[in-house]
Design a protein around this motif. Structure first.
Motif, PDB file in Angstrom:
ATOM      1  N   LEU A  88       0.895  -1.303  -0.133  1.00 15.38           N
ATOM      2  CA  LEU A  88       0.160   0.019  -0.009  1.00 15.38           C
ATOM      3  C   LEU A  88       0.936   1.325   0.025  1.00 15.38           C
ATOM      4  O   LEU A  88       1.883   1.449   0.779  1.00 15.38           O
ATOM      5  CB  LEU A  88      -0.782   0.007   1.244  1.00 15.38           C
ATOM      6  N   GLY A  89       0.746   2.321  -0.917  1.00 15.31           N
ATOM      7  CA  GLY A  89       1.227   3.488  -0.948  1.00 15.31           C
ATOM      8  C   GLY A  89       2.653   3.403  -1.657  1.00 15.31           C
ATOM      9  O   GLY A  89       3.396   4.289  -1.870  1.00 15.31           O
ATOM     10  N   PHE A  90       2.863   2.266  -2.392  1.00 14.99           N
ATOM     11  CA  PHE A  90       4.074   1.990  -3.177  1.00 14.99           C
ATOM     12  C   PHE A  90       4.362   2.937  -4.217  1.00 14.99           C
ATOM     13  O   PHE A  90       5.413   3.602  -4.481  1.00 14.99           O
ATOM     14  CB  PHE A  90       4.280   0.454  -3.944  1.00 14.99           C
ATOM     15  N   SER A  91       3.413   3.263  -4.995  1.00 14.88           N
ATOM     16  CA  SER A  91       3.508   4.162  -6.146  1.00 14.88           C
ATOM     17  C   SER A  91       3.785   5.528  -6.151  1.00 14.88           C
ATOM     18  O   SER A  91       4.289   6.195  -6.716  1.00 14.88           O
ATOM     19  CB  SER A  91       2.229   3.842  -7.363  1.00 14.88           C
ATOM     20  N   ASP A  92       3.236   5.908  -4.742  1.00 16.62           N
ATOM     21  CA  ASP A  92       3.253   7.411  -4.185  1.00 16.62           C
ATOM     22  C   ASP A  92       4.786   7.443  -3.536  1.00 16.62           C
ATOM     23  O   ASP A  92       5.368   8.522  -3.660  1.00 16.62           O
ATOM     24  CB  ASP A  92       2.292   7.824  -3.279  1.00 16.62           C
ATOM     25  N   GLY A  93       5.211   6.385  -2.850  1.00 19.40           N
ATOM     26  CA  GLY A  93       6.390   6.518  -1.930  1.00 19.40           C
ATOM     27  C   GLY A  93       7.821   6.052  -2.567  1.00 19.40           C
ATOM     28  O   GLY A  93       8.678   6.292  -1.807  1.00 19.40           O
ATOM     29  N   VAL A  94       7.802   5.291  -3.780  1.00 16.89           N
ATOM     30  CA  VAL A  94       9.066   4.568  -3.875  1.00 16.89           C
ATOM     31  C   VAL A  94       9.445   4.878  -5.344  1.00 16.89           C
ATOM     32  O   VAL A  94       8.476   4.900  -6.264  1.00 16.89           O
ATOM     33  CB  VAL A  94       8.659   3.036  -3.738  1.00 16.89           C
ATOM     34  N   TYR A  95      10.732   5.154  -5.756  1.00 20.36           N
ATOM     35  CA  TYR A  95      11.213   5.058  -7.119  1.00 20.36           C
ATOM     36  C   TYR A  95      11.656   3.616  -7.463  1.00 20.36           C
ATOM     37  O   TYR A  95      12.157   2.837  -6.442  1.00 20.36           O
ATOM     38  CB  TYR A  95      12.312   5.915  -7.313  1.00 20.36           C
ATOM     39  N   VAL A  96      11.516   3.208  -8.589  1.00 24.85           N
ATOM     40  CA  VAL A  96      12.007   1.953  -9.176  1.00 24.85           C
ATOM     41  C   VAL A  96      12.848   2.178 -10.019  1.00 24.85           C
ATOM     42  O   VAL A  96      12.671   2.805 -10.932  1.00 24.85           O
ATOM     43  CB  VAL A  96      10.698   1.127  -9.667  1.00 24.85           C
ATOM     44  N   LYS A  97      14.200   1.680  -9.898  1.00 27.48           N
ATOM     45  CA  LYS A  97      15.142   1.795 -10.801  1.00 27.48           C
ATOM     46  C   LYS A  97      15.377   0.427 -11.812  1.00 27.48           C
ATOM     47  O   LYS A  97      15.564  -0.583 -11.195  1.00 27.48           O
ATOM     48  CB  LYS A  97      16.653   1.904 -10.252  1.00 27.48           C
ATOM     49  N   MET A  98      14.952   0.512 -12.850  1.00 28.26           N
ATOM     50  CA  MET A  98      14.588  -0.742 -13.488  1.00 28.26           C
ATOM     51  C   MET A  98      16.130  -1.253 -14.242  1.00 28.26           C
ATOM     52  O   MET A  98      16.799  -0.264 -14.485  1.00 28.26           O
ATOM     53  CB  MET A  98      13.558  -0.385 -14.923  1.00 28.26           C
ATOM     54  N   PRO A  99      16.076  -2.387 -14.762  1.00 29.35           N
ATOM     55  CA  PRO A  99      17.330  -2.764 -15.242  1.00 29.35           C
ATOM     56  C   PRO A  99      18.045  -1.841 -16.419  1.00 29.35           C
ATOM     57  O   PRO A  99      19.023  -1.717 -16.280  1.00 29.35           O
ATOM     58  CB  PRO A  99      17.398  -4.175 -15.910  1.00 29.35           C
ATOM     59  N   ALA A 100      17.203  -1.382 -17.229  1.00 27.45           N
ATOM     60  CA  ALA A 100      17.771  -0.536 -18.297  1.00 27.45           C
ATOM     61  C   ALA A 100      18.319   0.750 -17.849  1.00 27.45           C
ATOM     62  O   ALA A 100      19.277   1.189 -18.144  1.00 27.45           O
ATOM     63  CB  ALA A 100      16.550  -0.371 -19.490  1.00 27.45           C
TER      64      ALA A 100
END
Length: 144
Positions: A88-100
Motif C-alpha cells: 500500500l502506498g508503493f506508487s506514491d512513495g517509491v522510485y523503481v530503478k529498472m534494469p535498463a
C-alpha cells in the motif's frame, strides 16, 4: 538484473497488524483473525489510512489496526518484502530503478564524457533492451 527500490524523500515503510472478528476460512476449521500489512506513507496517519481504506474497499471489518514495528527508510527493507510493488502506498512513495535505467547509469559512471553522451547512451541502451527512448527517459527521470 532485478529492479531496485528507493524511498522518495519524506516517505517511510510502516508495518501494522490488523485484527478481525474470528471467521471460518473456506468453511474449514482454520480461522483467520490477524494479518500483518505493510504501508508506505509520509507519516503514520497517512499509512494507517491506506490500510483502513484498503480493508473498507474489500468489505472487511477490523477490530483494530496497530503499528507493530518501528518505521524505516532503509531501501534494503523494500526488497525484503514478498511483493514490494503491491505494498500500500508503493506508487506514491517509491522510485523503481529498472534494469535498463541501471545500465545507463553504470555507463554514465564509467565514461568521462558521459554527460555530453547521455542522449546516445540512452538510445543505445533503449535499442539493446527493445524500449522506446521515451520509456527509458521516464525510467531515468528520478535518477538524473
Amino acid at each position: 538484473m532485478a529492479p531496485e527500490y528507493f524511498f522518495k524523500r519524506g516517505y517511510f515503510l510502516f508495518n501494522f497488524v490488523a485484527k478481525f472478528p474470528q471467521r471460518s476460512f473456506n468453511g474449514s476449521n482454520c480461522f483467520v483473525d490477524t494479518q500483518f500489512v505493510y504501508s508506505i506513507g509520509r507519516n503514520v496517519d497517512e499509512a494507517l489510512n491506506l490500510v483502513k481504506n484498503n480493508y473498507t474497499s474489500l468489505g472487511v471489518k477490523c477490530h483494530s489496526i496497530e503499528q507493530v514495528m518501528p518505521i524505516t527508510t532503509t531501501n534494503d527493507d523494500l526488497k525484503r518484502l514478498a511483493s514490494p510493488s503491491s505494498t500500500l502506498g508503493f506508487s506514491d512513495g517509491v522510485y523503481v530503478k529498472m534494469p535498463a535505467a541501471k545500465e545507463v547509469l553504470i555507463l554514465m559512471d564509467s565514461e568521462e564524457d558521459a554527460p555530453e553522451n547521455l542522449p546516445s547512451i540512452i538510445k543505445q541502451v533503449a535499442s539493446e533492451r527493445n524500449l522506446s527512448v521515451a520509456e527509458l527517459e521516464t525510467q531515468l527521470e528520478p535518477f538524473i
